[in-house]
Design a protein around this motif. Structure first.
Motif, PDB file in Angstrom:
ATOM      1  N   SER A   5       9.178  32.431  41.704  1.00  0.00           N
ATOM      2  CA  SER A   5      10.275  32.277  43.438  1.00  0.00           C
ATOM      3  C   SER A   5      10.994  31.021  41.798  1.00  0.00           C
ATOM      4  O   SER A   5      12.554  30.798  42.847  1.00  0.00           O
ATOM      5  CB  SER A   5       9.198  30.953  43.868  1.00  0.00           C
ATOM      6  N   PRO A  25      13.873  33.152  37.772  1.00  0.00           N
ATOM      7  CA  PRO A  25      14.498  35.196  37.889  1.00  0.00           C
ATOM      8  C   PRO A  25      15.425  35.602  37.702  1.00  0.00           C
ATOM      9  O   PRO A  25      16.306  36.190  36.998  1.00  0.00           O
ATOM     10  CB  PRO A  25      14.325  35.082  39.280  1.00  0.00           C
ATOM     11  N   SER A  26      17.429  34.546  37.955  1.00  0.00           N
ATOM     12  CA  SER A  26      18.320  34.715  37.405  1.00  0.00           C
ATOM     13  C   SER A  26      18.516  34.926  35.775  1.00  0.00           C
ATOM     14  O   SER A  26      19.789  35.324  35.952  1.00  0.00           O
ATOM     15  CB  SER A  26      18.653  33.904  38.476  1.00  0.00           C
ATOM     16  N   ILE A  28      19.497  35.580  32.001  1.00  0.00           N
ATOM     17  CA  ILE A  28      19.491  36.801  31.611  1.00  0.00           C
ATOM     18  C   ILE A  28      18.943  36.661  30.260  1.00  0.00           C
ATOM     19  O   ILE A  28      18.710  35.840  29.474  1.00  0.00           O
ATOM     20  CB  ILE A  28      21.350  37.291  31.531  1.00  0.00           C
ATOM     21  N   HIS A  31      20.596  35.691  26.911  1.00  0.00           N
ATOM     22  CA  HIS A  31      21.056  33.690  26.863  1.00  0.00           C
ATOM     23  C   HIS A  31      19.291  33.349  26.640  1.00  0.00           C
ATOM     24  O   HIS A  31      19.233  31.980  26.067  1.00  0.00           O
ATOM     25  CB  HIS A  31      21.640  33.538  28.316  1.00  0.00           C
ATOM     26  N   GLU A  47      29.345  40.190  27.624  1.00  0.00           N
ATOM     27  CA  GLU A  47      28.356  40.268  28.527  1.00  0.00           C
ATOM     28  C   GLU A  47      28.133  41.403  29.691  1.00  0.00           C
ATOM     29  O   GLU A  47      28.030  40.665  30.991  1.00  0.00           O
ATOM     30  CB  GLU A  47      28.760  39.019  28.897  1.00  0.00           C
ATOM     31  N   ASN A  48      28.674  42.414  29.521  1.00  0.00           N
ATOM     32  CA  ASN A  48      28.519  43.298  30.252  1.00  0.00           C
ATOM     33  C   ASN A  48      28.192  44.345  30.578  1.00  0.00           C
ATOM     34  O   ASN A  48      29.133  45.867  31.153  1.00  0.00           O
ATOM     35  CB  ASN A  48      30.425  43.681  30.743  1.00  0.00           C
ATOM     36  N   ILE A  63      18.560  48.411  24.040  1.00  0.00           N
ATOM     37  CA  ILE A  63      19.195  47.840  25.391  1.00  0.00           C
ATOM     38  C   ILE A  63      20.164  46.627  25.217  1.00  0.00           C
ATOM     39  O   ILE A  63      19.560  45.801  24.076  1.00  0.00           O
ATOM     40  CB  ILE A  63      17.487  46.916  26.079  1.00  0.00           C
ATOM     41  N   LEU A  67      21.975  43.195  29.970  1.00  0.00           N
ATOM     42  CA  LEU A  67      21.949  43.453  31.112  1.00  0.00           C
ATOM     43  C   LEU A  67      20.301  43.605  31.392  1.00  0.00           C
ATOM     44  O   LEU A  67      20.014  44.560  32.055  1.00  0.00           O
ATOM     45  CB  LEU A  67      22.264  45.085  31.180  1.00  0.00           C
ATOM     46  N   GLU A  72      11.824  40.289  33.871  1.00  0.00           N
ATOM     47  CA  GLU A  72      11.850  41.859  33.400  1.00  0.00           C
ATOM     48  C   GLU A  72      11.169  42.151  31.927  1.00  0.00           C
ATOM     49  O   GLU A  72      10.672  43.233  31.520  1.00  0.00           O
ATOM     50  CB  GLU A  72      13.405  42.920  33.650  1.00  0.00           C
TER      51      GLU A  72
ATOM     52  N   MET B   1      26.018  34.636  33.009  1.00  0.00           N
ATOM     53  CA  MET B   1      24.922  33.912  34.061  1.00  0.00           C
ATOM     54  C   MET B   1      25.001  34.566  34.955  1.00  0.00           C
ATOM     55  O   MET B   1      26.147  34.632  35.521  1.00  0.00           O
ATOM     56  CB  MET B   1      25.597  33.003  33.914  1.00  0.00           C
ATOM     57  N   ILE B   2      24.315  34.530  35.894  1.00  0.00           N
ATOM     58  CA  ILE B   2      24.314  35.057  37.469  1.00  0.00           C
ATOM     59  C   ILE B   2      24.092  33.754  38.126  1.00  0.00           C
ATOM     60  O   ILE B   2      23.485  33.049  38.564  1.00  0.00           O
ATOM     61  CB  ILE B   2      22.964  35.509  38.077  1.00  0.00           C
ATOM     62  N   PHE B   4      23.976  32.451  41.962  1.00  0.00           N
ATOM     63  CA  PHE B   4      23.305  32.233  42.333  1.00  0.00           C
ATOM     64  C   PHE B   4      21.224  32.427  42.302  1.00  0.00           C
ATOM     65  O   PHE B   4      21.322  33.255  40.928  1.00  0.00           O
ATOM     66  CB  PHE B   4      22.990  32.738  43.530  1.00  0.00           C
ATOM     67  N   ASP B   5      20.574  31.794  42.799  1.00  0.00           N
ATOM     68  CA  ASP B   5      19.169  32.261  42.632  1.00  0.00           C
ATOM     69  C   ASP B   5      18.894  32.854  42.925  1.00  0.00           C
ATOM     70  O   ASP B   5      19.019  32.642  44.558  1.00  0.00           O
ATOM     71  CB  ASP B   5      18.415  30.612  42.931  1.00  0.00           C
ATOM     72  N   PHE B   6      17.398  33.837  42.836  1.00  0.00           N
ATOM     73  CA  PHE B   6      16.944  34.685  44.295  1.00  0.00           C
ATOM     74  C   PHE B   6      15.903  34.593  43.527  1.00  0.00           C
ATOM     75  O   PHE B   6      14.646  34.056  42.526  1.00  0.00           O
ATOM     76  CB  PHE B   6      17.722  36.124  44.142  1.00  0.00           C
ATOM     77  N   TYR B  34      14.454  47.070  43.177  1.00  0.00           N
ATOM     78  CA  TYR B  34      15.571  47.171  41.705  1.00  0.00           C
ATOM     79  C   TYR B  34      15.128  48.176  40.795  1.00  0.00           C
ATOM     80  O   TYR B  34      13.322  47.804  40.414  1.00  0.00           O
ATOM     81  CB  TYR B  34      15.105  45.546  41.243  1.00  0.00           C
ATOM     82  N   ALA B  35      15.862  48.602  39.891  1.00  0.00           N
ATOM     83  CA  ALA B  35      15.256  49.269  39.075  1.00  0.00           C
ATOM     84  C   ALA B  35      16.168  49.515  37.345  1.00  0.00           C
ATOM     85  O   ALA B  35      14.855  47.816  36.848  1.00  0.00           O
ATOM     86  CB  ALA B  35      15.294  51.069  39.345  1.00  0.00           C
ATOM     87  N   GLY B  36      16.840  49.924  37.319  1.00  0.00           N
ATOM     88  CA  GLY B  36      17.651  49.226  36.168  1.00  0.00           C
ATOM     89  C   GLY B  36      17.643  47.773  36.286  1.00  0.00           C
ATOM     90  O   GLY B  36      17.620  47.025  35.077  1.00  0.00           O
ATOM     91  N   THR B  38      21.615  47.685  36.093  1.00  0.00           N
ATOM     92  CA  THR B  38      22.601  47.681  35.307  1.00  0.00           C
ATOM     93  C   THR B  38      23.600  46.915  36.194  1.00  0.00           C
ATOM     94  O   THR B  38      24.685  45.835  36.330  1.00  0.00           O
ATOM     95  CB  THR B  38      23.022  48.464  34.805  1.00  0.00           C
ATOM     96  N   PHE B  40      23.334  45.668  39.692  1.00  0.00           N
ATOM     97  CA  PHE B  40      23.511  44.508  40.622  1.00  0.00           C
ATOM     98  C   PHE B  40      24.032  43.247  39.439  1.00  0.00           C
ATOM     99  O   PHE B  40      23.891  42.734  39.701  1.00  0.00           O
ATOM    100  CB  PHE B  40      21.663  44.263  40.707  1.00  0.00           C
ATOM    101  N   ILE B  41      23.262  43.798  38.087  1.00  0.00           N
ATOM    102  CA  ILE B  41      23.988  42.113  37.240  1.00  0.00           C
ATOM    103  C   ILE B  41      24.471  42.171  36.628  1.00  0.00           C
ATOM    104  O   ILE B  41      25.347  41.009  36.859  1.00  0.00           O
ATOM    105  CB  ILE B  41      22.353  42.146  35.796  1.00  0.00           C
ATOM    106  N   SER B  42      25.373  43.269  36.460  1.00  0.00           N
ATOM    107  CA  SER B  42      27.174  42.815  35.889  1.00  0.00           C
ATOM    108  C   SER B  42      27.613  42.509  37.179  1.00  0.00           C
ATOM    109  O   SER B  42      28.680  42.256  37.799  1.00  0.00           O
ATOM    110  CB  SER B  42      27.273  44.228  35.151  1.00  0.00           C
ATOM    111  N   ARG B  45      27.383  38.639  37.858  1.00  0.00           N
ATOM    112  CA  ARG B  45      27.849  37.496  37.580  1.00  0.00           C
ATOM    113  C   ARG B  45      29.276  37.781  38.007  1.00  0.00           C
ATOM    114  O   ARG B  45      29.739  36.756  38.220  1.00  0.00           O
ATOM    115  CB  ARG B  45      27.779  38.906  36.380  1.00  0.00           C
ATOM    116  N   LYS B 108      18.289  52.201  30.064  1.00  0.00           N
ATOM    117  CA  LYS B 108      18.533  51.518  31.049  1.00  0.00           C
ATOM    118  C   LYS B 108      18.461  51.689  32.784  1.00  0.00           C
ATOM    119  O   LYS B 108      18.038  51.181  34.056  1.00  0.00           O
ATOM    120  CB  LYS B 108      18.321  49.613  30.822  1.00  0.00           C
TER     121      LYS B 108
END
Lengths: 164, 278
Positions: A5, A25-26, A28, A31, A47-48, A63, A67, A72, B1-2, B4-6, B34-36, B38, B40-42, B45, B108
């Motif tokens: 959490s 969780p968020s 990457i 980083h 970063e994309n 990998i 991403l 994970e 960097m994302i 927001f938190d989840f 959520y699976a791969g 890719t 979601f993260i892009s 961000r 991925k």
């Protein structure tokens, strides 16, 4: 069921060693490797997922670590360029001048190392497919291609295809 | 960097996954399977997507299935595009997924992610369309197997608490004559200008298209024209293009006029290919 959490201590297996780190969780993976573990070989580029400078191996497959969430990677084997330990591809890059500025080099090394392990008899098409995942703005693509070819089992390839 | 938190959940069973989805939704929170990850993260961000929780379904054995058994090929929703291409049970699907993004990202991206994602091309669905495949989805009430065509209308129509478990392709389709043709604006690795897959079965040639309209589709009226051997090839193609079910895409990859021109040329190539196969 694994549930995370907030910031918590997790264990990642990196370059053969279990490392405890604090992650949420968020976060990457790119980083986390750089800032939490000091492994700066994986480079932030786009970063994309486009440039491949951040490529690492997860359970032996390349990998793009920009991403992948850090959480994970729990239970996976992570290999960064720091863990290559004089792999044949590193010497091959030196001998074939497979780099100029060097920013993309660690990503290319990881893709090439993985290719040489998973498909040691890779044909031209497979090499092209794998290497197209990474960008080099100094345009040393030919040299990189020569480097990977120098460590593949080309005798087997010549025998199979009948051409050199 | 994302930004927001989840919360992160990694269930080991479908029941755990749908249960946590249901409970979270009842609290008025947003969830994402959520699976791969890719896409979601892009998107996260760039502030283009938000969720309160992600449910990582890669730990569910049924979602990782990849086997040919009882005359059916089953591919779990978390099977990666690389795995599909390496195992190569279904060459048409392999050819299609090998042209989605680049090789490392294919390690991925998952089949389920490509089918359910928000990027409009969803090319992995095309081989499933031409083979009348089934899909298994799950929610808190259990699993159900349904024909893909009953749930795919422009995109997979899933409720918030529903997840894709796997797709099932009948073995009889796997080795039929088929072709995959993809054109991009410039580079080999790019979103499609147009992608077409076609497969010939006992009745005729089945076609599915991506990047003609804003969604992938298969059209029986277009197939009827394309399979009408009483007409010359150019005439069949012209009538088929006149029956495209929606507005033809007009974007930075190509104008609608250019797409029409390219579409005609690609269909000609495909029909010629099957004549030569005969």
């Amino acid at each position: 069921m694994l549930e995370i959490s907030d910031s918590t201590i997790i264990t990642l297996n990196v370059n053969g060693k279990d490392r405890k780190i604090v992650a949420k969780p968020s976060d990457i993976l790119l980083h986390t490797l750089r800032k939490e573990l000091g492994l700066t070989g994986a480079k932030p580029g786009c970063e994309n997922g486009d440039c491949g400078a951040c490529t690492i191996l997860v359970d032996d497959w390349p990998i793009k670590s920009c991403l992948m969430l850090t959480v994970e990677a729990i239970g996976k084997r992570i290999l960064t360029v720091e863990g290559l330990n004089d792999a044949p591809i590193q010497q091959a890059f030196v001998e074939n001048w497979g780099f100029q500025c060097g920013y993309c080099t660690s990503g290319f090394l990881m893709v090439c190392h993985s290719l040489s392990k998973i498909h040691p008899n890779a044909d031209e098409q497979t090499i092209q497919n794998w290497l197209q995942s990474n960008l080099c703005r100094c345009t040393s693509y030919d040299e990189i291609e020569n480097a990977i070819k120098s460590i593949l089992k080309w005798e087997v390839y010549y025998e199979r295809t009948g051409r050199k | 960097m994302i930004p927001f938190d989840f919360k992160y959940y990694k269930p080991g069973t479908i029941e755990e996954a749908t249960d946590i989805a249901n409970k979270t939704l009842k609290k008025g929170k947003k969830i994402m399977y959520y699976a791969g990850g890719t896409e979601f993260i892009s998107m996260a961000r760039m502030h283009n997507i938000y969720t309160d929780a992600i449910i990582d379904i890669k730990g569910i054995p049924e979602c990782n299935t990849h086997e040919l058994k009882n005359n059916e090929l089953t591919i779990g929703s978390t099977v990666t595009l690389t795995s599909i291409a390496e195992q190569n049970f279904f060459p048409l699907l392999s050819l299609t997924v090998e042209r989605i993004a680049d090789h490392t990202i294919q390690d991925k991206i998952t089949l389920g992610g490509n089918l359910a994602g928000t990027i409009i091309y969803r090319e992995a669905v095309l081989p499933l369309m031409v083979t009348d495949s089934d899909i298994v989805i799950a929610n808190t009430y259990g699993k159900k197997r349904i024909p893909l065509k009953d749930i795919f209308d422009k995109r997979i129509q899933l409720q918030e608490d529903e997840m894709i478990v796997k797709v099932i392709i009948k073995e009889q389709f796997l080795s039929l004559p088929s072709i995959h043709v993809k054109r991009t604006k410039n580079e080999k690795i790019d979103y499609p200008l147009i992608t077409i897959v076609a497969l010939k079965d006992d009745i005729g040639i089945n076609f599915a298209f991506s990047s003609i309209c804003e969604y992938p589709f298969r059209s029986s009226s277009m197939e009827n024209f394309l399979n009408d051997n009483s007409l010359p090839k150019d005439e069949r193609i012209k009538k088929a293009i006149d029956n495209v079910p929606d507005k033809i895409l007009n974007d930075i990859s190509g104008s609608s006029e250019y797409r029409k021109f390219m579409f005609h040329s690609m269909l000609y190539e495909i029909l010629t290919h099957f004549e030569e196969v005969n």
